[in-house]
Scaffold this active site. Structure first.
Site, mmCIF file in Angstrom:
data_model
loop_
_atom_site.group_PDB
_atom_site.id
_atom_site.type_symbol
_atom_site.label_atom_id
_atom_site.label_comp_id
_atom_site.label_asym_id
_atom_site.label_seq_id
_atom_site.Cartn_x
_atom_site.Cartn_y
_atom_site.Cartn_z
ATOM 1 N N ARG A 66 0.847 -1.212 0.000
ATOM 2 C CA ARG A 66 0.000 0.000 0.000
ATOM 3 C C ARG A 66 0.880 1.258 0.000
ATOM 4 O O ARG A 66 1.333 1.741 1.047
ATOM 5 C CB ARG A 66 -0.924 0.016 1.207
ATOM 6 C CG ARG A 66 -1.766 1.281 1.329
ATOM 7 C CD ARG A 66 -2.796 1.420 0.268
ATOM 8 N NE ARG A 66 -3.800 0.353 0.327
ATOM 9 C CZ ARG A 66 -4.710 0.146 -0.609
ATOM 10 N NH1 ARG A 66 -4.724 0.907 -1.670
ATOM 11 N NH2 ARG A 66 -5.568 -0.836 -0.496
ATOM 12 N N GLN A 84 -8.645 -6.593 -9.370
ATOM 13 C CA GLN A 84 -8.390 -5.148 -9.336
ATOM 14 C C GLN A 84 -6.917 -4.856 -9.637
ATOM 15 O O GLN A 84 -6.026 -5.418 -8.999
ATOM 16 C CB GLN A 84 -8.738 -4.638 -7.928
ATOM 17 C CG GLN A 84 -8.217 -3.270 -7.611
ATOM 18 C CD GLN A 84 -9.280 -2.193 -7.778
ATOM 19 O OE1 GLN A 84 -10.092 -2.246 -8.688
ATOM 20 N NE2 GLN A 84 -9.242 -1.232 -6.882
ATOM 21 N N ARG A 89 1.562 -6.384 -9.871
ATOM 22 C CA ARG A 89 1.983 -5.857 -8.552
ATOM 23 C C ARG A 89 1.976 -6.932 -7.458
ATOM 24 O O ARG A 89 2.383 -6.671 -6.333
ATOM 25 C CB ARG A 89 1.099 -4.683 -8.141
ATOM 26 C CG ARG A 89 -0.362 -5.074 -7.937
ATOM 27 C CD ARG A 89 -1.204 -3.901 -7.453
ATOM 28 N NE ARG A 89 -2.587 -4.326 -7.173
ATOM 29 C CZ ARG A 89 -3.466 -3.581 -6.507
ATOM 30 N NH1 ARG A 89 -3.100 -2.360 -6.080
ATOM 31 N NH2 ARG A 89 -4.685 -4.026 -6.272
ATOM 32 N N HIS A 167 0.824 3.610 -10.452
ATOM 33 C CA HIS A 167 -0.129 4.068 -9.435
ATOM 34 C C HIS A 167 0.602 4.825 -8.308
ATOM 35 O O HIS A 167 0.647 4.360 -7.175
ATOM 36 C CB HIS A 167 -0.835 2.820 -8.877
ATOM 37 C CG HIS A 167 -2.017 3.077 -8.014
ATOM 38 N ND1 HIS A 167 -1.999 3.908 -6.918
ATOM 39 C CD2 HIS A 167 -3.277 2.576 -8.064
ATOM 40 C CE1 HIS A 167 -3.181 3.919 -6.349
ATOM 41 N NE2 HIS A 167 -3.977 3.138 -7.021
ATOM 42 N N ASP A 212 -11.908 10.223 -7.153
ATOM 43 C CA ASP A 212 -11.436 9.049 -7.883
ATOM 44 C C ASP A 212 -11.789 9.266 -9.358
ATOM 45 O O ASP A 212 -12.812 8.783 -9.846
ATOM 46 C CB ASP A 212 -12.127 7.787 -7.334
ATOM 47 C CG ASP A 212 -11.477 6.521 -7.866
ATOM 48 O OD1 ASP A 212 -11.836 5.421 -7.394
ATOM 49 O OD2 ASP A 212 -10.608 6.628 -8.759
ATOM 50 N N GLU A 271 -1.827 9.138 -11.069
ATOM 51 C CA GLU A 271 -1.357 7.912 -11.701
ATOM 52 C C GLU A 271 -1.297 8.061 -13.227
ATOM 53 O O GLU A 271 -2.337 8.171 -13.872
ATOM 54 C CB GLU A 271 -2.319 6.783 -11.317
ATOM 55 C CG GLU A 271 -2.556 6.683 -9.806
ATOM 56 C CD GLU A 271 -3.869 6.013 -9.445
ATOM 57 O OE1 GLU A 271 -4.505 6.418 -8.453
ATOM 58 O OE2 GLU A 271 -4.269 5.071 -10.155
#
Ligand SMILES: O=P(O)(O)OC[C@H]1O[C@H](O)[C@H](O)[C@@H](O)[C@@H]1O
Length: 314
Positions: A66, A84, A89, A167, A212, A271
């Site tokens: 995170r 997602q 990652r 991101h 968002d 991002e």
């Protein structure tokens, strides 16, 4: 121009996960975990951390770390049938000892090349062969440079399409004192309103609640101004037409186990992405997506900073 490369240091990070530490001559540094090919630290020559990593980040597969710069591939967000943000990652990457030459104007000597190829397991969920090469480099003035090269190596002649994002979680002093220049008047898809398309208003973006948004066909350069720190992050991107802006704010922050309840105040995700128009590669074709981050002092108090100078400057 060939420059002698500074040898890569590989060491153990959190929970014994392997990471690469890059150090540039004037003192800037970066850290990249092989887990996720994940940049988790970028410090300037004064040792100040530019990226945000949650104090509750889990650093344990299969959960993505995170913070830092998660790589979203082969899918951004929930724009498709995969989990997602895809799976790059969540995989262990390898050091690429003999990468194809990467033509670059950078004179960086501190860099590492990583590579991810699909496992048999991966092929079950995304039935394609690819080589995803990531170069992370520190420029001579401490800029952080990420170059992704994704090649379709399908032997069955099949093309594939993907969406992608770096991101990036930027560390900010106080989200209510931050503004973004460069996204004014652009169209965006609002993830908080069923991805509906809207047009942004005409001045800088400021923050007072959850955001968002996927801004479409943005300029190459975007500026993030941190008033309190008198610092401006400049994002330069290539091959990545879109930009996602995300802050979970208080309610979502509380709902994330790997994120502190009040940490939304100290981070902002901007991002560099390719989302609206998926990228399609035929076998043998390669896509390149570049991200260049710099942090410049901004005499921003009382609007003195001329954001256009930052955005239009060299
Ligand atoms: O929690 P993650 O899977 O890392 O996703 C974190 C965030 O990533 C992006 O910014 C998306 O636009 C958001 O909708 C998502 O909440």
């Amino acid at each position: 121009m060939s420059v002698e490369k500074i040898p890569v240091q590989l060491c153990k990070g959190v929970n014994g996960l392997e990471k690469v530490v890059l150090k540039e001559a004037k003192g800037s540094s970066a850290e990249i975990y092989l887990y996720g090919g994940h940049v988790t630290s970028w410090k300037n020559e004064n040792g100040e951390e530019m990226l945000f990593v949650s104090s509750k980040a889990i650093f344990k597969p299969p959960k993505a770390i995170r913070g830092g710069i998660p790589l979203c591939f082969p899918q951004f967000g929930s724009h498709g049938s995969l989990e997602q943000h895809g799976f790059a990652r969540n995989r262990i990457w390898s050091i690429d000892k003999d990468p194809p030459p990467l033509p670059t104007s950078s004179t960086s000597k501190a860099y590492v090349d990583l590579i991810l190829k699909p496992s048999e397991e991966d092929a079950k969920i995304w039935p394609h062969s690819y080589e995803f090469r990531l170069r992370v480099a520190l420029g001579p003035t401490g800029d952080l440079l990420l170059t992704s090269r994704i090649r379709n190596t399908n032997a069955d002649g099949k093309p594939f399409s993907f969406t992608f994002a770096y991101h990036t979680y930027f560390s900010v002093s106080d989200i209510s004192e931050v503004r973004i220049e460069g996204l004014e008047t652009l169209d965006y898809l609002d993830n908080l309103q069923n991805k509906e398309r809207f047009t942004e208003q005409g001045d800088a973006i400021t923050f007072e609640s959850e955001i968002d948004k996927i801004y479409l066909s943005t300029p190459t350069k975007i500026a993030i101004l941190d008033h309190e720190k008198k610092r401006t992050f400049v994002i330069r991107k290539d091959g990545l037409p879109d930009a996602v802006v995300w802050n979970p704010w208080d309610r979502k922050a509380k709902a994330m186990a790997d994120f502190g309840d009040d940490e939304y105040k100290y981070m902002l995700c901007v991002e560099a992405a390719a989302v609206e128009k998926p990228i399609t590669l035929k076998p043998g074709e390669e896509w390149k997506g570049r991200l260049e981050l710099s942090a410049v002092p901004s005499s921003y108090c009382s609007g003195q900073l001329d954001p256009q100078r930052v955005l239009l400057g060299t």
